[in-house]
Motif scaffolding. Structure first.
Motif, PDB file in Angstrom:
ATOM      1  N   SER A  89      64.404   7.173  43.329  1.00  0.00           N
ATOM      2  CA  SER A  89      65.367   8.153  42.834  1.00  0.00           C
ATOM      3  C   SER A  89      66.247   8.593  43.992  1.00  0.00           C
ATOM      4  CB  SER A  89      64.637   9.368  42.242  1.00  0.00           C
ATOM      5  OG  SER A  89      65.561  10.337  41.779  1.00  0.00           O
ATOM      6  N   HIS A 114      68.227  11.007  45.898  1.00  0.00           N
ATOM      7  CA  HIS A 114      68.104  12.459  45.938  1.00  0.00           C
ATOM      8  C   HIS A 114      69.454  13.160  46.033  1.00  0.00           C
ATOM      9  CE1 HIS A 114      66.975  16.294  48.224  1.00  0.00           C
ATOM     10  NE2 HIS A 114      66.327  16.390  47.083  1.00  0.00           N
ATOM     11  N   ASP A 160      66.893   3.366  40.793  1.00  0.00           N
ATOM     12  CA  ASP A 160      66.305   3.402  39.457  1.00  0.00           C
ATOM     13  C   ASP A 160      66.621   4.701  38.729  1.00  0.00           C
ATOM     14  OD1 ASP A 160      64.665   0.854  39.687  1.00  0.00           O
ATOM     15  OD2 ASP A 160      63.887   2.010  41.384  1.00  0.00           O
ATOM     16  N   PHE A 161      66.737   5.779  39.498  1.00  0.00           N
ATOM     17  CA  PHE A 161      67.108   7.085  38.959  1.00  0.00           C
ATOM     18  C   PHE A 161      68.166   7.704  39.866  1.00  0.00           C
ATOM     19  CE2 PHE A 161      62.994   6.621  36.937  1.00  0.00           C
ATOM     20  CZ  PHE A 161      63.117   7.315  35.731  1.00  0.00           C
ATOM     21  N   GLU A 169      69.186  11.426  40.904  1.00  0.00           N
ATOM     22  CA  GLU A 169      68.737  12.810  40.793  1.00  0.00           C
ATOM     23  C   GLU A 169      69.922  13.755  40.899  1.00  0.00           C
ATOM     24  OE1 GLU A 169      65.694  15.851  43.001  1.00  0.00           O
ATOM     25  OE2 GLU A 169      67.613  15.292  43.859  1.00  0.00           O
ATOM     26  N   HIS A 199      67.531  11.678  36.682  1.00  0.00           N
ATOM     27  CA  HIS A 199      66.457  12.579  37.087  1.00  0.00           C
ATOM     28  C   HIS A 199      67.067  13.970  37.165  1.00  0.00           C
ATOM     29  CE1 HIS A 199      63.601  13.860  40.624  1.00  0.00           C
ATOM     30  NE2 HIS A 199      63.553  14.692  39.596  1.00  0.00           N
ATOM     31  N   TRP A 212      58.295  13.596  46.762  1.00  0.00           N
ATOM     32  CA  TRP A 212      59.591  13.998  47.302  1.00  0.00           C
ATOM     33  C   TRP A 212      59.386  14.670  48.664  1.00  0.00           C
ATOM     34  CZ3 TRP A 212      60.394  19.231  48.249  1.00  0.00           C
ATOM     35  CH2 TRP A 212      59.499  20.124  47.621  1.00  0.00           C
ATOM     36  N   LEU A 262      57.153   6.969  41.626  1.00  0.00           N
ATOM     37  CA  LEU A 262      58.554   7.191  41.964  1.00  0.00           C
ATOM     38  C   LEU A 262      58.643   7.937  43.281  1.00  0.00           C
ATOM     39  CD1 LEU A 262      61.602   7.163  40.983  1.00  0.00           C
ATOM     40  CD2 LEU A 262      61.115   9.382  39.948  1.00  0.00           C
ATOM     41  N   THR A 297      61.450  10.014  45.657  1.00  0.00           N
ATOM     42  CA  THR A 297      62.781  10.607  45.780  1.00  0.00           C
ATOM     43  C   THR A 297      63.166  10.590  47.255  1.00  0.00           C
ATOM     44  OG1 THR A 297      62.465  12.031  43.857  1.00  0.00           O
ATOM     45  CG2 THR A 297      64.154  12.679  45.417  1.00  0.00           C
TER      46      THR A 297
END
Length: 221
Positions: A5, A7, A24-25, A27, A69, A183, A202, A204
């Motif tokens: 993800s 950030h 993939d994500f 945020e 996210h 994270w 996952l 971040t």
């Protein structure tokens, strides 16, 4: 495979860069202004400067291109914000995180009633600056032994600062067979550790290119 993800994507350029990298994500930190508007911003804000990206604009940039996210930084009307994201993206393309136990429960209950299989994480590792000593200790104990909080909030994703994840929370996630989000992991050494299969679902990071390179084997640990 450990997912990545990107950030704190707070601008259109940030979102486009994360998508171009293949994160993939994406945020996004979501705040609510005094007039009820939702914007992308990390810290509390009363009046949004005109250059802040609006929530709907950010969702439109992400829709159909990658997964979002949503890190909810405000309290009140969280369910409405998530419902809007589901309308624009679809529940399967969403991950929602927040430090607020009550909000997690409300979002999970809403998702169940609405028939959505939604991933909602309770974040562990909140800042305790300005807290009295007893309050800070109470927060950390509840994060290192989060069984009651996770049961009551119905969170279905474990979200933990990397230090807490190493100390105990990672074992908690594995024992309860819950996906683990760690994270915020930025150094090469830490990324190499957490990107190894089986350690986290996952990660971040502010360094998504490095994380993706390690995962693909283009960068040596």
């Amino acid at each position: 495979m450990t997912l990545v993800s990107a950030h704190r994507c707070l601008t259109a350029a940030d979102i486009e860069a994360a998508i171009a990298l293949g994160a993939d994500f994406v945020e996004i930190d979501v705040q609510r202004t005094a007039d009820g508007s939702l914007v992308l911003h990390h810290d509390p804000i009363d009046v949004a400067p005109p250059d802040l990206l609006r929530y709907d604009e950010a969702l439109a940039l992400i829709a159909g291109r990658t997964r979002a996210h949503l890190d909810l930084k405000f309290q009140g009307d969280e369910v409405a914000a998530v419902a809007r994201a589901v309308d624009l993206l679809d529940a399967d393309d969403l991950l929602v995180t927040t430090h607020d136990d009550v909000a997690v429960r409300a979002i999970r209950d809403w998702a169940d009633v609405a028939g959505h299989s939604l991933m909602v994480g309770l974040s562990l590792g909140r800042g305790v600056r300005g807290f009295a000593m007893w309050q800070a200790v109470k927060v950390r104990v509840s994060e290192l032994w989060p069984e009651v909080r996770y049961h009551d909030s119905r969170a279905n994703v474990v979200v933990a600062h990397h230090t807490l994840a190493r100390l105990r929370v990672g074992r908690f996630a594995r024992r309860h067979r819950l996906p683990l989000l760690v994270w915020t992991v930025d150094t090469k050494r830490s990324l190499a550790y957490w990107m190894k299969p089986g350690r986290a679902w996952l990660v971040t990071t502010n360094e998504p290119a490095l994380a993706l390179g390690l995962r693909a084997g283009r960068i040596s640990p």
